[in-house]
Design a protein around this motif. Structure first.
Motif, PDB file in Angstrom:
ATOM      1  N   LEU A 128      33.609  80.363  37.749  1.00 43.39           N
ATOM      2  CA  LEU A 128      32.429  80.016  36.962  1.00 43.39           C
ATOM      3  C   LEU A 128      32.631  80.376  35.489  1.00 43.39           C
ATOM      4  CD1 LEU A 128      29.510  81.068  39.349  1.00 43.39           C
ATOM      5  CD2 LEU A 128      30.346  78.762  38.864  1.00 43.39           C
ATOM      6  N   ALA A 129      33.225  81.520  35.213  1.00 47.16           N
ATOM      7  CA  ALA A 129      33.481  81.933  33.828  1.00 47.16           C
ATOM      8  C   ALA A 129      34.453  80.972  33.154  1.00 47.16           C
ATOM      9  CB  ALA A 129      34.028  83.358  33.790  1.00 47.16           C
ATOM     10  N   LEU A 130      35.454  80.518  33.890  1.00 49.99           N
ATOM     11  CA  LEU A 130      36.420  79.557  33.355  1.00 49.99           C
ATOM     12  C   LEU A 130      35.745  78.222  33.051  1.00 49.99           C
ATOM     13  CD1 LEU A 130      39.455  79.214  32.746  1.00 49.99           C
ATOM     14  CD2 LEU A 130      39.711  78.360  35.067  1.00 49.99           C
ATOM     15  N   ALA A 131      34.842  77.793  33.924  1.00 51.78           N
ATOM     16  CA  ALA A 131      34.105  76.542  33.696  1.00 51.78           C
ATOM     17  C   ALA A 131      33.242  76.640  32.445  1.00 51.78           C
ATOM     18  CB  ALA A 131      33.248  76.210  34.915  1.00 51.78           C
ATOM     19  N   ILE A 132      32.573  77.766  32.266  1.00 55.38           N
ATOM     20  CA  ILE A 132      31.739  77.966  31.075  1.00 55.38           C
ATOM     21  C   ILE A 132      32.601  77.973  29.821  1.00 55.38           C
ATOM     22  CG2 ILE A 132      30.304  79.659  29.852  1.00 55.38           C
ATOM     23  CD1 ILE A 132      29.099  80.379  32.600  1.00 55.38           C
ATOM     24  N   ASP A 133      33.734  78.643  29.878  1.00 54.06           N
ATOM     25  CA  ASP A 133      34.648  78.706  28.734  1.00 54.06           C
ATOM     26  C   ASP A 133      35.119  77.302  28.337  1.00 54.06           C
ATOM     27  OD1 ASP A 133      35.903  80.387  26.863  1.00 54.06           O
ATOM     28  OD2 ASP A 133      37.800  80.268  27.972  1.00 54.06           O
ATOM     29  N   ALA A 134      35.464  76.489  29.329  1.00 55.44           N
ATOM     30  CA  ALA A 134      35.924  75.127  29.055  1.00 55.44           C
ATOM     31  C   ALA A 134      34.801  74.276  28.466  1.00 55.44           C
ATOM     32  CB  ALA A 134      36.459  74.484  30.335  1.00 55.44           C
ATOM     33  N   LEU A 135      33.585  74.431  28.981  1.00 53.78           N
ATOM     34  CA  LEU A 135      32.456  73.666  28.457  1.00 53.78           C
ATOM     35  C   LEU A 135      32.118  74.079  27.027  1.00 53.78           C
ATOM     36  CD1 LEU A 135      30.136  73.567  31.576  1.00 53.78           C
ATOM     37  CD2 LEU A 135      31.145  71.595  30.420  1.00 53.78           C
ATOM     38  N   GLU A 136      32.190  75.373  26.735  1.00 56.69           N
ATOM     39  CA  GLU A 136      31.873  75.846  25.381  1.00 56.69           C
ATOM     40  C   GLU A 136      32.848  75.282  24.348  1.00 56.69           C
ATOM     41  OE1 GLU A 136      31.690  80.085  25.886  1.00 56.69           O
ATOM     42  OE2 GLU A 136      29.527  80.019  26.270  1.00 56.69           O
ATOM     43  N   LYS A 137      34.095  75.043  24.745  1.00 57.08           N
ATOM     44  CA  LYS A 137      35.072  74.465  23.819  1.00 57.08           C
ATOM     45  C   LYS A 137      34.786  72.999  23.525  1.00 57.08           C
ATOM     46  CE  LYS A 137      38.939  77.544  24.592  1.00 57.08           C
ATOM     47  NZ  LYS A 137      40.322  77.644  25.025  1.00 57.08           N
ATOM     48  N   GLN A 138      33.985  72.348  24.361  1.00 56.27           N
ATOM     49  CA  GLN A 138      33.630  70.950  24.141  1.00 56.27           C
ATOM     50  C   GLN A 138      32.516  70.787  23.113  1.00 56.27           C
ATOM     51  OE1 GLN A 138      35.543  68.511  25.553  1.00 56.27           O
ATOM     52  NE2 GLN A 138      36.686  70.327  26.171  1.00 56.27           N
ATOM     53  N   ILE A 139      31.820  71.865  22.807  1.00 51.71           N
ATOM     54  CA  ILE A 139      30.748  71.833  21.812  1.00 51.71           C
ATOM     55  C   ILE A 139      31.391  71.969  20.433  1.00 51.71           C
ATOM     56  CG2 ILE A 139      28.654  72.956  20.985  1.00 51.71           C
ATOM     57  CD1 ILE A 139      28.342  74.041  23.908  1.00 51.71           C
ATOM     58  N   LEU A 194      40.791  77.281   9.395  1.00 51.37           N
ATOM     59  CA  LEU A 194      41.029  77.960  10.664  1.00 51.37           C
ATOM     60  C   LEU A 194      40.138  77.381  11.760  1.00 51.37           C
ATOM     61  CD1 LEU A 194      40.839  81.613   9.327  1.00 51.37           C
ATOM     62  CD2 LEU A 194      42.881  80.235   9.601  1.00 51.37           C
ATOM     63  N   CYS A 195      40.633  77.460  12.964  1.00 51.02           N
ATOM     64  CA  CYS A 195      39.841  77.088  14.130  1.00 51.02           C
ATOM     65  C   CYS A 195      38.734  78.127  14.293  1.00 51.02           C
ATOM     66  CB  CYS A 195      40.746  77.059  15.364  1.00 51.02           C
ATOM     67  SG  CYS A 195      39.831  76.903  16.912  1.00 51.02           S
ATOM     68  N   PRO A 196      37.488  77.704  14.559  1.00 49.76           N
ATOM     69  CA  PRO A 196      36.395  78.662  14.737  1.00 49.76           C
ATOM     70  C   PRO A 196      36.486  79.454  16.040  1.00 49.76           C
ATOM     71  CG  PRO A 196      35.642  76.443  15.165  1.00 49.76           C
ATOM     72  CD  PRO A 196      37.040  76.327  14.645  1.00 49.76           C
ATOM     73  N   ASN A 197      37.335  79.017  16.962  1.00 49.22           N
ATOM     74  CA  ASN A 197      37.460  79.712  18.240  1.00 49.22           C
ATOM     75  C   ASN A 197      38.618  80.712  18.226  1.00 49.22           C
ATOM     76  OD1 ASN A 197      36.766  80.088  21.088  1.00 49.22           O
ATOM     77  ND2 ASN A 197      38.737  79.126  21.464  1.00 49.22           N
ATOM     78  N   CYS A 198      39.826  80.238  17.952  1.00 50.74           N
ATOM     79  CA  CYS A 198      40.988  81.129  18.006  1.00 50.74           C
ATOM     80  C   CYS A 198      41.336  81.717  16.632  1.00 50.74           C
ATOM     81  CB  CYS A 198      42.203  80.398  18.593  1.00 50.74           C
ATOM     82  SG  CYS A 198      42.867  79.055  17.583  1.00 50.74           S
ATOM     83  N   GLU A 199      40.726  81.191  15.577  1.00 49.92           N
ATOM     84  CA  GLU A 199      40.914  81.646  14.199  1.00 49.92           C
ATOM     85  C   GLU A 199      42.373  81.605  13.754  1.00 49.92           C
ATOM     86  OE1 GLU A 199      38.822  85.182  13.131  1.00 49.92           O
ATOM     87  OE2 GLU A 199      36.940  84.457  13.965  1.00 49.92           O
ATOM     88  N   LYS A 200      43.098  80.621  14.244  1.00 52.80           N
ATOM     89  CA  LYS A 200      44.478  80.422  13.810  1.00 52.80           C
ATOM     90  C   LYS A 200      44.519  79.214  12.883  1.00 52.80           C
ATOM     91  CE  LYS A 200      46.771  82.875  17.303  1.00 52.80           C
ATOM     92  NZ  LYS A 200      46.504  83.100  18.619  1.00 52.80           N
ATOM     93  N   VAL A 201      45.455  79.221  11.957  1.00 54.14           N
ATOM     94  CA  VAL A 201      45.614  78.102  11.030  1.00 54.14           C
ATOM     95  C   VAL A 201      46.259  76.960  11.799  1.00 54.14           C
ATOM     96  CG1 VAL A 201      46.696  77.292   8.911  1.00 54.14           C
ATOM     97  CG2 VAL A 201      45.878  79.642   9.058  1.00 54.14           C
ATOM     98  N   ASP A 202      45.537  75.879  11.953  1.00 53.99           N
ATOM     99  CA  ASP A 202      46.049  74.738  12.703  1.00 53.99           C
ATOM    100  C   ASP A 202      45.906  73.446  11.927  1.00 53.99           C
ATOM    101  OD1 ASP A 202      47.101  73.327  14.959  1.00 53.99           O
ATOM    102  OD2 ASP A 202      45.079  72.711  15.453  1.00 53.99           O
ATOM    103  N   PHE A 203      45.158  73.448  10.856  1.00 56.40           N
ATOM    104  CA  PHE A 203      44.843  72.211  10.163  1.00 56.40           C
ATOM    105  C   PHE A 203      45.435  72.222   8.770  1.00 56.40           C
ATOM    106  CE2 PHE A 203      41.433  73.524  12.991  1.00 56.40           C
ATOM    107  CZ  PHE A 203      41.447  72.470  13.885  1.00 56.40           C
ATOM    108  N   GLY A 204      46.217  71.221   8.481  1.00 59.46           N
ATOM    109  CA  GLY A 204      46.727  71.038   7.137  1.00 59.46           C
ATOM    110  C   GLY A 204      45.912  69.924   6.508  1.00 59.46           C
ATOM    111  N   TYR A 205      46.575  68.839   6.209  1.00 63.57           N
ATOM    112  CA  TYR A 205      45.870  67.687   5.656  1.00 63.57           C
ATOM    113  C   TYR A 205      45.300  66.806   6.767  1.00 63.57           C
ATOM    114  CZ  TYR A 205      48.027  69.094   1.320  1.00 63.57           C
ATOM    115  OH  TYR A 205      48.410  69.813   0.227  1.00 63.57           O
ATOM    116  N   GLN A 261      39.503  73.794  21.119  1.00 59.94           N
ATOM    117  CA  GLN A 261      38.133  73.807  20.607  1.00 59.94           C
ATOM    118  C   GLN A 261      37.826  72.503  19.875  1.00 59.94           C
ATOM    119  OE1 GLN A 261      35.419  76.090  20.723  1.00 59.94           O
ATOM    120  NE2 GLN A 261      34.448  74.313  19.818  1.00 59.94           N
ATOM    121  N   ALA A 262      36.681  71.877  20.183  1.00 60.11           N
ATOM    122  CA  ALA A 262      36.236  70.682  19.462  1.00 60.11           C
ATOM    123  C   ALA A 262      35.831  71.097  18.041  1.00 60.11           C
ATOM    124  CB  ALA A 262      35.066  70.024  20.173  1.00 60.11           C
TER     125      ALA A 262
END
Length: 90
Positions: free
Chosen positions: A31-42, A62-73, A84-85
């Motif tokens: 159940l916790a895994l299902a909630i975690d997956a659904l929260e990433k869709q928001i 930065l990604c608001p979930n993992c806070e890692k630099v993933d986005f350039g241009y 994370q959406a």
């Protein structure tokens, strides 16, 4: 049904099932895994930070979930690292 409603329903199921004999750690983890997956869709807004380097100020996105630099241009709809959406609207 929205993602938020699904999360609410899973939490309600978790509360009811927690009182049953068949309820165990594996069920709770599922159940916790299902909630975690659904929260990433928001979709969440990216985090924008500025830092100074030898070229002046640089913006990091930065990604608001993992806070890692993933986005350039590129503006991906999802973080390529955690899934994370991302909401790019200003």
């Amino acid at each position: 049904m929205t993602y938020e409603e699904a999360i609410k329903n899973i939490n309600a199921l978790n509360a009811v099932c927690g009182k049953k004999d068949f309820y165990d750690t594996e069920f709770e983890n599922a159940l916790a895994l299902a909630i975690d997956a659904l929260e990433k869709q928001i979709p969440k807004k990216p985090i924008i930070r500025e830092a100074e380097d030898s070229f002046g100020f640089v913006k990091y996105i930065l990604c608001p979930n993992c806070e890692k630099v993933d986005f350039g241009y590129e503006r991906h709809c999802f973080c390529r690292l955690c899934g994370q959406a991302i909401d790019w609207e200003v």
